[in-house]
Design a protein around this motif. Structure first.
Motif, PDB file in Angstrom:
ATOM      1  N   ARG A 205       2.854 -14.525   9.487  1.00  0.00           N
ATOM      2  CA  ARG A 205       3.760 -14.626   8.542  1.00  0.00           C
ATOM      3  C   ARG A 205       5.284 -15.256   9.085  1.00  0.00           C
ATOM      4  N   ILE A 206       6.032 -16.075   8.581  1.00  0.00           N
ATOM      5  CA  ILE A 206       7.412 -16.241   8.943  1.00  0.00           C
ATOM      6  C   ILE A 206       7.989 -15.919   7.625  1.00  0.00           C
ATOM      7  N   ILE A 207       9.256 -15.512   7.722  1.00  0.00           N
ATOM      8  CA  ILE A 207      10.113 -15.323   6.839  1.00  0.00           C
ATOM      9  C   ILE A 207      11.349 -16.205   6.808  1.00  0.00           C
ATOM     10  N   TRP A 208      11.671 -16.651   5.465  1.00  0.00           N
ATOM     11  CA  TRP A 208      12.908 -17.450   5.110  1.00  0.00           C
ATOM     12  C   TRP A 208      13.380 -16.586   3.618  1.00  0.00           C
ATOM     13  N   ALA A 209      14.597 -16.409   3.766  1.00  0.00           N
ATOM     14  CA  ALA A 209      15.194 -15.364   2.885  1.00  0.00           C
ATOM     15  C   ALA A 209      16.683 -15.828   2.758  1.00  0.00           C
ATOM     16  N   SER A 210      17.013 -16.292   1.613  1.00  0.00           N
ATOM     17  CA  SER A 210      18.396 -16.870   1.284  1.00  0.00           C
ATOM     18  C   SER A 210      18.489 -17.223  -0.237  1.00  0.00           C
ATOM     19  N   ARG A 211      19.493 -17.544  -0.686  1.00  0.00           N
ATOM     20  CA  ARG A 211      19.559 -18.298  -2.267  1.00  0.00           C
ATOM     21  C   ARG A 211      19.312 -19.528  -1.962  1.00  0.00           C
ATOM     22  N   ILE A 212      18.629 -19.964  -3.001  1.00  0.00           N
ATOM     23  CA  ILE A 212      18.095 -21.534  -2.838  1.00  0.00           C
ATOM     24  C   ILE A 212      18.965 -22.346  -3.669  1.00  0.00           C
TER      25      ILE A 212
ATOM     26  N   ASP B 257       6.845 -16.741   3.899  1.00  0.00           N
ATOM     27  CA  ASP B 257       7.050 -15.985   2.753  1.00  0.00           C
ATOM     28  C   ASP B 257       8.560 -16.100   2.405  1.00  0.00           C
ATOM     29  N   VAL B 258       8.742 -16.708   1.148  1.00  0.00           N
ATOM     30  CA  VAL B 258      10.280 -17.182   0.743  1.00  0.00           C
ATOM     31  C   VAL B 258      10.660 -16.289  -0.217  1.00  0.00           C
ATOM     32  N   TYR B 259      11.917 -15.922   0.037  1.00  0.00           N
ATOM     33  CA  TYR B 259      12.526 -14.788  -0.809  1.00  0.00           C
ATOM     34  C   TYR B 259      13.937 -15.486  -1.194  1.00  0.00           C
TER      35      TYR B 259
ATOM     36  N   SER C 222       6.769  -9.567  10.925  1.00  0.00           N
ATOM     37  CA  SER C 222       6.589 -11.051  10.757  1.00  0.00           C
ATOM     38  C   SER C 222       6.763 -11.690  12.196  1.00  0.00           C
ATOM     39  N   PHE C 223       6.337 -12.928  12.316  1.00  0.00           N
ATOM     40  CA  PHE C 223       6.246 -13.527  13.355  1.00  0.00           C
ATOM     41  C   PHE C 223       7.737 -14.067  13.714  1.00  0.00           C
ATOM     42  N   CYS C 224       8.624 -14.525  12.852  1.00  0.00           N
ATOM     43  CA  CYS C 224       9.921 -14.959  13.128  1.00  0.00           C
ATOM     44  C   CYS C 224      10.523 -15.210  11.951  1.00  0.00           C
ATOM     45  N   PHE C 225      11.871 -15.431  11.947  1.00  0.00           N
ATOM     46  CA  PHE C 225      12.670 -15.621  10.891  1.00  0.00           C
ATOM     47  C   PHE C 225      13.445 -17.059  10.801  1.00  0.00           C
ATOM     48  N   LEU C 226      12.968 -17.672   9.748  1.00  0.00           N
ATOM     49  CA  LEU C 226      13.758 -19.101   9.822  1.00  0.00           C
ATOM     50  C   LEU C 226      15.064 -19.201   8.786  1.00  0.00           C
TER      51      LEU C 226
END
Length: 681
Positions: A499-506, A532-534, A571-575
């Protein structure tokens, strides 16, 4: 001869083109009253304590028993206990020949708290106009919030000035403030019949003036008292005497011929048949709103005032909330007022404001106000509910326009501007820096005490472009508590996660198109990994939402308010894929969760993500295809080098503790604010 004395206080400014007329008229009026008072004295406030050639001291000494001259910028206090009657004049106008005689005689017949204004303001020159100055009893207190329809030319007994000083007003001489303070302490403003002041139409500025920042008039305790004693529904156009169609003949012959002897620009033929106007009062909507807030907030001693656009779930909003709460930690008795100036409905995190902090949503509370009305209401709130407080500004269209307009009036409040990254504008396939906030800062910098930045990059960038003291910029890194220390075992375990996380406004800044490219390359080269996109969609160009939601190895979860609830530790990392930025809060939150960071080298990101030390820092080109390859390469490096992945997480948490821990953050708050805490007088 009366047992009273009369003191004239005249303010002379070099830029008043017709100041010679003011002095000539004063001499003529003084000769008329010369033998009535026990003594006749003159106090002159002028620029650089140097009288202009139009003022003859020799002539003045022939009439006045006593003359004093002060620099207009000094803080001299006048000793009112030695005087009986005062007459306040200004070099931008000249008085009718009968003016001093009439006010001296009338004052002796009036109660001690009476303040006399001239009956008429006559504007002369090629265009003429006659204005009948209203009396306070015919003016709604609501109107006084926006404009006071009296010129700063008036007369009173000196005991009224003593009363003002006892109430805390009049810290230094200023005629406009004296008039506002006099109304605040209950003065009765009446006209002195058949008297006039003359002003050249080309330099007209006496049709009203705003109360100065440290006037007592609109302080809640004084203004509420005025609302009780003065009918808020009063209006000078409907109550009081009927309007005059022209100057009465007896007044006409008393004042016009002597005025023409002062200057031929007073042309009786232009004035005789002119209708007499009354002051055009503004609509009292601002006054009604201010009266509501006076009763609701019931405070004239706020320590900190924050002018924000709105409050929502974003890094900049969290940053401001941390400042507000830390100021309350520094001073538990701190009184805070938050003003929201932009239209917005999806407010969030209001519960994070400290207990006891008050807030006013100016737009939603007063939706029919124009921006000008909203600005004036904001000014009156800040001036009078935080007269000795400190002003904090977060950039927005409203706050920047407001401060550019009123910054000179508010610079005594040690204004602090919170500086984040500059935006970007796409045009013709090219990207340009949005100069909006920089343009504001470069213009307003003389009135700004401190610019607080969340990263050193933007501070250095500003200093290169603005010729101001580097000390005006201060770096305050964001506060980031670590809820728990992530163990080596947890970090090693998350290394097995797919699992990789991406979290921000789009939105365009966060490069969702690059996110899609990375996801497609993952599908090609590392098909067992997913993202996983938040985030909430701020933009949806060309079906972007559908693309992200339907991408096979993207799991879209929508918006989030609390990063800790995303369970990032497993999670594995954060992008992070932003095209420009300051030092984003979400990177700190991800580091606190104990996962490695992969981020672009933009803005202040490198102040936390140090390549191969606290994260993987990528020199992106801005081209999605090229940059997506860089992200895939970084993911592969972390997959192959478990020791590097572990060290990145450990070092990031060490830097987090050193640079962003709550204890360190509070030390920085103390350094920036403790020695500059507002002092109530």
């Amino acid at each position: 001869m009366s047992g009273h004395d009369l003191s004239i206080i005249l303010t002379v400014r070099n830029n008043d083109r017709y100041r010679g007329h003011a002095v000539s008229a004063l001499l003529e009026a003084a000769r008329e009253v010369q033998y009535l008072p026990k003594s006749l004295s003159l106090v002159i406030f002028c620029e650089e304590k140097t009288l202009s050639p139009e003022i003859s001291i020799h002539e003045l000494k022939e009439i006045f028993n006593y003359i004093e001259i002060f620099d207009i910028n000094t803080k001299n206090k006048i000793d009112f206990t030695t005087k009986s009657f005062l007459c306040i004049l200004d070099s931008s106008i000249f008085i009718s020949k009968n003016y001093l005689r009439e006010i001296f005689v009338t004052l002796q017949q009036k109660p001690q708290d009476t303040l006399l204004v001239p009956e008429f303001l006559i504007k002369y020159g090629l265009e003429a106009e006659i204005l009948r100055i209203p009396e306070l009893q015919n003016i709604s207190p609501y109107v006084l919030v926006e404009n006071i329809p009296f010129p700063p030319v008036f007369s009173c007994q000196s005991c009224l000035m003593t009363k003002i000083m006892a109430a805390g007003g009049l810290p230094s001489f200023d005629s406009a403030r004296m008039l506002a303070d006099a109304i605040a302490v209950g003065s009765i403003v009446e006209r002195c019949n058949e008297t006039a002041i003359f002003e050249h139409a080309a330099s007209s500025n006496l049709s009203g003036f705003p109360p100065l920042p440290d006037s007592l008039l609109l302080r809640p305790e004084f203004y509420r008292r005025l609302l009780v004693t003065q009918d808020p529904t009063a209006h000078s156009h409907t109550s009081g005497p009927q309007p005059l169609h022209s100057l009465p003949q007896n007044t006409l012959y008393k004042i016009l011929p002597p005025a023409q002897a002062i200057t031929q620009l007073v042309v009786p033929e232009l004035i005789i048949d002119l209708p007499v106007k009354t002051e055009n009062e503004p609509a009292p909507v601002i006054g009604r709103a201010y009266a509501e807030l006076c009763s609701e907030l019931n405070n004239s001693s706020y320590d900190e005032v924050f002018l924000l656009p709105f409050l929502t779930t974003g890094g900049a909003d969290k940053y401001i909330l941390d400042v507000i709460n830390s100021l309350h930690t520094l001073n538990p008795r701190c009184k805070t007022l938050v003003l929201f100036g932009e239209f917005f409905t999806k407010y969030a995190w209001m519960e994070r404001l400290p207990t006891g902090a008050n807030h006013v949503d100016l737009c939603n509370r007063f939706p029919d106000f124009t921006e000008d009305q909203r600005q004036i209401l904001t000014l009156r709130i800040i001036q009078n509910m935080a007269p000795h407080g400190r002003l904090h500004i977060k950039g927005s269209i409203f706050s920047e326009r407001f401060f550019l307009r009123f910054g000179d009036l508010l610079k005594h409040m040690s204004p602090i501007v919170y500086r984040f990254c500059d935006g970007r504008i796409e045009h013709g396939g090219r990207t340009f820096i949005d100069a909006g906030q920089f343009a504001f800062i470069s213009t307003a910098i003389p009135n700004i005490q401190t610019l607080i930045c969340d990263n050193a990059h933007i501070a250095a960038f500003d200093q290169q472009r603005i010729g101001a003291s580097p000390e005006q910029w201060q770096v305050l890194y964001a506060r980031m508590p670590t809820t728990k220390q992530v163990t080596h075992k947890e970090i090693k375990a998350s290394g097995k996660s797919r699992r990789i996380i991406w979290a921000s406004r789009i939105d365009q800044q966060k490069r969702p198109s690059l996110l899609l490219k990375i996801a497609r390359l993952l599908q090609k080269y590392l098909p067992d990994m997913y993202i996983d996109v938040y985030g909430n969609f701020i933009m949806d160009n060309d079906g972007l939402r559908e693309e992200i939601v339907s991408e096979p190895n993207i799991k879209f979860h929508g918006g989030f308010q609390n990063f800790q609830k995303l369970d990032a530790t497993h999670s594995f990392c954060f992008l992070y894929t932003s095209s420009f930025d300051g030092l984003p809060n979400v990177l700190l939150e991800a580091a606190a969760s104990g996962i490695p960071l992969i981020a672009p080298n933009v803005g202040g990101v490198s102040e936390f993500v140090k390549d191969s030390h606290t994260g993987m820092l990528l020199d992106c080109s801005g081209q999605d295809d090229e940059d997506a390859e860089l992200y895939i390469q970084a993911i592969n490096i972390l997959l192959k080098d478990k020791k590097l992945r572990l060290n990145l997480c450990k070092e990031a948490q060490i830097l987090l503790e050193k640079q962003h821990a709550p204890s360190y953050y509070q030390q920085q708050i103390n350094f920036l604010f403790a020695d500059k805490m507002p002092i109530h007088q």
